[in-house]
Design a protein around this motif. Structure first.
Motif, PDB file in Angstrom:
ATOM      1  N   GLN A  97      -4.899 -16.119 -41.942  1.00 25.64           N
ATOM      2  CA  GLN A  97      -4.752 -15.344 -40.713  1.00 25.64           C
ATOM      3  C   GLN A  97      -4.053 -14.016 -40.991  1.00 25.64           C
ATOM      4  O   GLN A  97      -4.470 -12.964 -40.482  1.00 25.64           O
ATOM      5  N   TYR A  98      -3.010 -14.049 -41.811  1.00 21.62           N
ATOM      6  CA  TYR A  98      -2.285 -12.818 -42.105  1.00 21.62           C
ATOM      7  C   TYR A  98      -3.118 -11.878 -42.964  1.00 21.62           C
ATOM      8  O   TYR A  98      -3.175 -10.671 -42.699  1.00 21.62           O
ATOM      9  N   GLY A 147      -6.055 -10.549 -40.860  1.00 21.10           N
ATOM     10  CA  GLY A 147      -5.522  -9.671 -39.826  1.00 21.10           C
ATOM     11  C   GLY A 147      -5.023  -8.351 -40.383  1.00 21.10           C
ATOM     12  O   GLY A 147      -5.237  -7.291 -39.784  1.00 21.10           O
ATOM     13  N   VAL A 177      -6.569 -14.997 -36.012  1.00 23.47           N
ATOM     14  CA  VAL A 177      -6.705 -13.669 -36.616  1.00 23.47           C
ATOM     15  C   VAL A 177      -6.452 -12.547 -35.607  1.00 23.47           C
ATOM     16  O   VAL A 177      -5.769 -11.562 -35.941  1.00 23.47           O
ATOM     17  N   ASN A 211      -2.703 -11.611 -35.284  1.00 24.59           N
ATOM     18  CA  ASN A 211      -2.206 -10.853 -36.439  1.00 24.59           C
ATOM     19  C   ASN A 211      -2.738  -9.434 -36.424  1.00 24.59           C
ATOM     20  O   ASN A 211      -2.020  -8.488 -36.778  1.00 24.59           O
ATOM     21  N   LEU A 212      -3.985  -9.268 -36.016  1.00 27.86           N
ATOM     22  CA  LEU A 212      -4.566  -7.926 -35.949  1.00 27.86           C
ATOM     23  C   LEU A 212      -3.806  -7.035 -34.976  1.00 27.86           C
ATOM     24  O   LEU A 212      -3.465  -5.887 -35.297  1.00 27.86           O
TER      25      LEU A 212
END
Length: 318
Positions: free
Chosen positions: A108-109, A112, A193, A196-197
């Motif tokens: 995810q990080y 993102g 995601v 994080n984005l």
């Protein structure tokens, strides 16, 4: 010629029987502060402190359906914790929780951050595409989980249809012990995601553009500008993003329960699904052990939160 003289009116005298009016003192700032804090304190007490206390009480007593209603459950101390530690489901659930949390956080990080850097270029349709990426975050979890269950269906899922077109055989995504955990990880990454984005993109906007211009004049390439400017200056934002993602991922329940219910054969069981199954998924619910498993999640989230606070203090002092 006469001169008129005016005399000042005599001062008003209070009647002998009337008591002098006392002066009102201004309100104490302390009382005003408590008045502003009262709603927040009441909210935290009712919806956080009391549920935590009740959950702790459940984990320290032998509650049944009858004793839960009548409130006469005997005190057993740490017996419920010893019971879940000796349970054969504990080790797989701990491993699945750790793997699920770690893999989801990393992907995810990373995804993102890559998307945040990509959209930071402010090209045409950048805002429109960024808004489309927020759709998974805005959808209810039950809708997202149900959609992924349909897509990963072994017989009629669109994923196996695409794999068949590429010459790959069907995969039992949700019914195979080898793939069930992978399936819920993929779904949770897709949902996390956008968060994080959004956070990382806001952090990129706070970095002065002059730093990139100066680095470009010194001959630094795009990769060097990322590692020497972008990534170091994003550390505070990255830390809070990872912490919030960690707390959220530890307690993920909806996605796993809708897609696999922790199965098959406990292959995708985490502490969140195990706690629910103990407390509500059986005809004879085990409230005490279920609450004990939930408290382990609370302690884990608290430990990582304290670690984050300690790291932030060290960075502030340095």
């Amino acid at each position: 010629m006469t001169i008129r003289t005016t005399q000042a009116p005599p001062p008003r005298t209070e009647s002998r029987g009337a008591a002098p009016q006392p002066r009102r003192r201004p309100a104490s700032p302390l009382w005003a502060a408590w008045a502003f804090l009262a709603p927040v304190t009441l909210y935290l007490g009712l919806f956080y402190a009391y549920p935590l206390y009740r959950n702790l009480d459940l984990s320290l007593r032998d509650y049944t359906v009858r004793s839960f209603v009548q409130g006469d459950a005997p005190f057993t101390g740490l017996a419920n914790y010893r019971k879940i530690l000796d349970d054969p489901t504990f080790a797989p659930a701990l491993l699945h929780t750790a793997v699920f949390t770690a893999v989801c956080l990393v992907f995810q990080y990373a995804i993102g951050l890559a998307l945040a850097v990509f959209f930071h270029q402010n090209f045409r349709l950048s805002a429109t595409l960024r808004a489309l990426f927020l759709v998974p975050w805005l959808l209810p979890l039950i809708v997202s989980a149900s959609t992924w269950s349909w897509m990963l269906n072994s017989e009629s899922g669109v994923v196996n249809t695409l794999l068949g077109a590429l010459g790959v055989g069907p995969v039992n995504w949700l019914t195979s012990p080898s793939w069930s955990l992978t399936s819920v990880i993929i779904a949770n990454i897709w949902i996390g995601v956008p968060f994080n984005l959004v956070v990382l993109h806001s952090g990129l906007q706070s970095i002065p553009a002059g730093l990139y211009e100066a680095a470009a004049l010194d001959g630094a390439g795009a990769w060097q500008r990322f590692w020497r400017i972008t990534f170091p200056l994003l550390r505070p934002v990255s830390a809070i993003t990872l912490l919030l993602g960690l707390v959220y991922t530890l307690k993920v329940f909806d996605i796993i329960w809708i897609m696999t219910k922790g199965g098959p054969a406990d292959s995708s069981t985490t502490f969140a699904t195990w706690s629910y199954r103990l407390g509500f998924g059986n005809l004879l619910p085990a409230f005490g052990p279920g609450a004990a498993v939930g408290n382990l999640l609370v302690v884990a989230a608290l430990v990582f939160g304290l670690i984050y606070v300690r790291v932030q203090r060290k960075q502030a002092l340095s």
